[in-house]
Design a protein around this motif. Structure first.
Motif, mmCIF file in Angstrom:
data_model
loop_
_atom_site.group_PDB
_atom_site.id
_atom_site.type_symbol
_atom_site.label_atom_id
_atom_site.label_comp_id
_atom_site.label_asym_id
_atom_site.label_seq_id
_atom_site.Cartn_x
_atom_site.Cartn_y
_atom_site.Cartn_z
ATOM 1 N N ASP A 281 0.853 -1.068 0.117
ATOM 2 C CA ASP A 281 0.042 0.149 -0.281
ATOM 3 C C ASP A 281 0.847 1.277 -0.009
ATOM 4 O O ASP A 281 2.070 1.282 -0.271
ATOM 5 C CB ASP A 281 -0.869 -0.122 1.166
ATOM 6 N N ALA A 282 0.201 2.547 0.065
ATOM 7 C CA ALA A 282 1.042 3.895 0.121
ATOM 8 C C ALA A 282 1.987 4.020 1.119
ATOM 9 O O ALA A 282 2.968 4.695 1.061
ATOM 10 C CB ALA A 282 0.092 4.842 -0.104
ATOM 11 N N TYR A 284 3.903 1.383 2.279
ATOM 12 C CA TYR A 284 5.007 0.364 2.196
ATOM 13 C C TYR A 284 4.639 -0.846 3.171
ATOM 14 O O TYR A 284 5.470 -1.643 3.447
ATOM 15 C CB TYR A 284 6.388 0.964 2.374
ATOM 16 N N TRP A 329 9.953 1.232 -5.020
ATOM 17 C CA TRP A 329 8.676 0.903 -4.754
ATOM 18 C C TRP A 329 8.038 2.387 -4.971
ATOM 19 O O TRP A 329 6.800 2.576 -5.016
ATOM 20 C CB TRP A 329 8.442 0.310 -3.409
ATOM 21 N N LEU A 333 4.486 3.211 -6.478
ATOM 22 C CA LEU A 333 3.297 3.801 -5.462
ATOM 23 C C LEU A 333 2.923 5.235 -6.075
ATOM 24 O O LEU A 333 1.739 5.852 -5.696
ATOM 25 C CB LEU A 333 3.817 3.916 -4.141
ATOM 26 N N SER A 360 0.460 -0.146 -11.185
ATOM 27 C CA SER A 360 -0.529 0.651 -10.121
ATOM 28 C C SER A 360 -1.334 -0.461 -9.809
ATOM 29 O O SER A 360 -1.996 -1.049 -10.371
ATOM 30 C CB SER A 360 -1.005 1.955 -10.704
ATOM 31 N N GLY A 370 -2.180 1.554 -4.150
ATOM 32 C CA GLY A 370 -0.970 0.785 -3.855
ATOM 33 C C GLY A 370 -0.227 0.399 -5.159
ATOM 34 O O GLY A 370 -0.629 1.083 -6.138
#
Length: 777
Positions: A281-282, A284, A329, A333, A360, A370
């Motif tokens: 997810d955003a 990490y 990453w 993201l 994405s 994420g």
């Protein structure tokens, strides 16, 4: 100026005396102890020819700005290539008149060389490394395959040679043949890179697998495509995985809010693949991962990630890997979709390389929540590529050694022939009953053979651009006319020699003797090509640009173009690429040494020019390009040398500096026989010690110094420069058979006697010095 951290100097007054700040001191190098308050022209005598026009323009009121100018400052007493950016500004006195100039300078060598290395690296990368070849291949501009890796044969089962031309297409799936041909035809017509997917039948399994073919064109200096470089890589697993990835990603985007259903879907799809699959997810945090990802991560870092874990926190013991993970990453993201190859793991435990594809991750409403990763292990593939690179390096080294062997063999052959003549003649000369007529004949043979050996050495040094030249400014047209008249006398009645010259004089700066030798070498080849009958034309054209020759960049010039054209049989196309190689000849055994054209190109390159050749049956033209020069200034003629031999009381006391025992003994004996008084020092340091002792007796002991150039420790040029600074009244004569320093910068303003020298040559130069001493007395 003195307080400024930027290097600068002031050249002031009628003699332009030099004053400089501390930042300028390192630039002076060995000149530092003698530069302050000395004339600008004296301090920088070695580069005065290059900067004098700039100085003159500045004193005329024009400020000069130079960027990345290459100057040989020789700060340590040896030639060097360095680049500088500097300005010259006029400085006025109280009355407003220009009385000097101010220079502000900075060295840009590191940047210039760095940019050159970068350009070379980028070019190399574009044609080799960036392609990451699995099955490399090449083809000509028409699309015919000219080379390929044997791995193509292993994959397809085709026979050696079968893939050449268009034969490789027989391995393609019938449904992919027409689309692939269309893509190749479009790229060949437009020059755009080739990028096409097709299936080939794999011989080992009898099944079809997807391949990706990519190719990039290589162009010459004019932009014309001369070859295509390509690779074929197996993308079957990746293509299937991407298809599954797209399907799963679509499902995940619809079901991301449904955690239980998402986990079940994940297990159903990805737990059966060897690829490493994960989603973050955003923040990490791990949203999902398959068993392969978890097990590989644990084998690399000793900890097994789970859903909900902070991936960055797990990597805290490895700061570098944590930073790399955050960076890669982070791009995904932020919404980027891309594929990269990265290496992970502790080198002390295990390190592996992966091809990573990121996309994405969105929810059912299209909001980015994420990113998704699909990774395959490419460690073995990269290892194979490294082995291929090492094999290619070994091949290039083998080719280089083969060329060295050819050159060495040619040198040994020619010198053994010459040594045979000398040895045989010496053996006959030792016979006491040998008649005087035959003794004179054998002495002439030895002398002639030594001259031929010296000429052979000179031709080899000319090809290697290491010949010590004596450049001067002369009218190329006048020399060309004289050569044409001479050739007309010796070529025979059936060869017509003509010269086409411009109306105005055309001056060049080069070694006049080497210039004439180059013309004669080209004319002799032309005569042999015409078999004694035809037309030989010598033509001179000034103000020409130097074209791009053999891949070298063009130059606007101006250049003087000297062409030699014949109506002979021409040069075979297969031989054109080799005609300038030393000892390469198409003539019969005993009819040529293979060094004539190598002397021509070596002389041209060392003089700042080049040689072009165009040939077809009935017409062959060699064009020699030399930098054109301004007309020389009128100078007073040299004083006539003294002709009387040195007698008692007239000889010179000569300090001989020679590290070779045999040459030193021979040289001192010659000088004694000529009536001089030699003192032998075995190196430059011993010579300086001898000169230091002469002050103890009051009057100067030595009248001249005769020094070899190449010696252990301090060389002859460094010694000569030191004596010029401390004893400007003491003449220095240099001698050398070869020196890269002399090849790059003539004799640095000193008298030079080339080895092998004769007693007559030493007699002439020291008679001149004797005459000068008596004139001074």
């Amino acid at each position: 100026m003195l307080a400024c951290p930027t290097a600068m100097f002031l050249a002031w007054g009628p003699d332009l005396l030099c004053f400089y700040n501390d930042a300028y001191r390192p630039i002076l190098g060995y000149r530092l102890p003698t530069s302050l308050g000395r004339p600008f022209r004296t301090v920088w005598a070695s580069i005065w020819d290059e900067i004098e026009p700039l100085v003159a323009a500045t004193l005329a009121g024009e400020s000069q700005v130079l960027t990345d100018r290459m100057l040989d400052l020789s700060r340590e007493g040896l030639p060097e290539q360095s680049w500088w950016s500097f300005t010259y500004s006029p400085v006025r006195d109280d009355a407003g008149r220009i009385a000097g100039l101010l220079c502000v300078t900075a060295e840009t060598t590191a940047r210039v060389l760095g940019e050159a290395r970068l350009r070379e690296s980028e070019d190399h990368f574009r044609h080799t490394v960036e392609l990451n070849p699995q099955v490399p291949w090449t083809c000509d501009p028409d699309g015919n395959v000219t080379s390929y890796s044997n791995r193509w044969l292993d994959l397809t089962g085709q026979a050696p040679g079968e893939p050449l031309g268009a034969g490789w297409m027989r391995a393609l799936h019938p449904d992919d043949l027409a689309p692939t041909q269309a893509v190749f035809a479009a790229s060949l017509a437009s020059g755009e890179p080739v990028d096409v997917d097709y299936r080939i039948r794999v011989a080992a399994s009898g099944t079809y697998r997807w391949m990706r073919a990519r190719a990039y064109p290589r162009r010459d200096a004019g932009g014309t495509i001369i070859r295509w470089y390509g690779v074929v890589e197996d993308i079957h697993d990746r293509r299937r995985a991407e298809e599954r990835l797209r399907e799963v990603n679509a499902v995940l985007e619809r079901r991301v809010a449904e955690a239980l259903a998402q986990r079940k879907l994940w297990a159903d799809v990805f737990e059966t693949t060897d690829a490493l699959v994960a989603a973050l997810d955003a923040e990490y945090r791990v949203l999902a991962l398959n068993r392969a990802y978890a097990e590989e991560f644990e084998s690399l870092y000793g900890v097994r990630p789970r859903i909900g874990d902070d991936l960055l926190a797990l990597l805290a013991p490895w700061p570098e890997h944590q930073a790399a993970t955050r960076a890669i990453w982070g791009r995904a993201l932020a919404g980027a979709d891309f594929t990269v190859v990265e290496a992970f793991g502790d080198p002390a435990v295990r390190r592996a390389s992966y091809e990573l594809t990121y996309t994405s991750l969105r929810d059912a409403e299209g909001r980015r929540i994420g990113a998704f990763q699909y990774a395959t292990d490419v460690t073995e593939r990269l290892h194979e590529q490294e082995q291929l690179r090492q094999a290619e390096d070994a091949l290039r080294q083998s080719q280089k050694m083969e060329a060295v062997g050819q050159l060495t063999g040619g040198v040994a052959h020619d010198f053994n022939n010459l040594l045979t003549i000398i040895r045989s003649s010496v053996e006959f000369l030792r016979r006491p009953e040998l008649p005087e007529v035959r003794k004179a004949r054998y002495l002439d043979a030895v002398s002639d053979t030594v001259d031929r050996a010296a000429k052979l050495t000179g031709q080899l040094l000319a090809f290697a651009r290491r010949q010590a030249l004596k450049p001067e400014i002369f009218d190329a047209g006048a020399r060309l006319q004289a050569i044409a008249e001479m050739l007309d006398q010796i070529m025979g009645a059936r060869i017509r020699v003509a010269a086409a010259l411009p109306e105005a004089p055309c001056f060049v700066r080069a070694d006049a003797s080497q210039f004439e030798t180059a013309l004669v070498n080209m004319a002799v080849n032309a005569r042999d090509a015409m078999a004694g009958e035809g037309h030989l034309t010598l033509r001179l054209t000034g103000g020409q640009a130097l074209p791009a020759i053999r891949g070298h960049a063009a130059n606007a010039g101006p250049f003087a173009a000297v062409s030699v054209s014949d109506t002979g049989s021409g040069i075979a196309e297969a031989d054109l690429a080799r005609i300038f190689e030393p000892f390469f000849t198409t003539k019969e055994v005993g009819k040529g040494t293979g060094l004539g054209l190598s002397q021509v190109i070596g002389f041209a390159k060392q003089s700042g020019g080049d040689v072009a050749v165009a040939s077809r049956p009935g017409e062959t033209t060699f064009t020699l390009y030399l930098p054109q020069a301004e007309a020389p200034r009128a100078v007073a003629g040299p004083a006539a040398p003294a002709s009387a031999p040195a007698g008692p009381g007239r000889g010179l006391c000569v300090l001989v500096v020679e590290d070779n025992l045999e040459v030193g003994r021979f040289c001192t004996q010659i000088l004694e026989d000529l009536g001089h008084r030699p003192v032998w020092a075995h190196n430059a340091e011993a010579a300086l010690a001898e000169l230091a002792r002469e002050g103890d007796g009051g009057a100067a002991r030595f009248d001249a110094v005769f020094s070899d150039v190449v010696m252990p420790g301090m060389g002859g040029i460094a010694l000569a420069r030191r004596l010029r600074a401390s004893r400007p009244d003491l003449p220095v004569v240099l001698t050398s058979g070869y020196s890269h320093v002399l090849a790059q910068d003539d004799a640095h303003g000193f008298e030079l006697v080339r080895k092998p020298y004769s007693a007559e040559e030493l007699a002439q130069i020291f008679e001149t010095l004797t005459a000068r001493r008596h004139e001074a007395d």
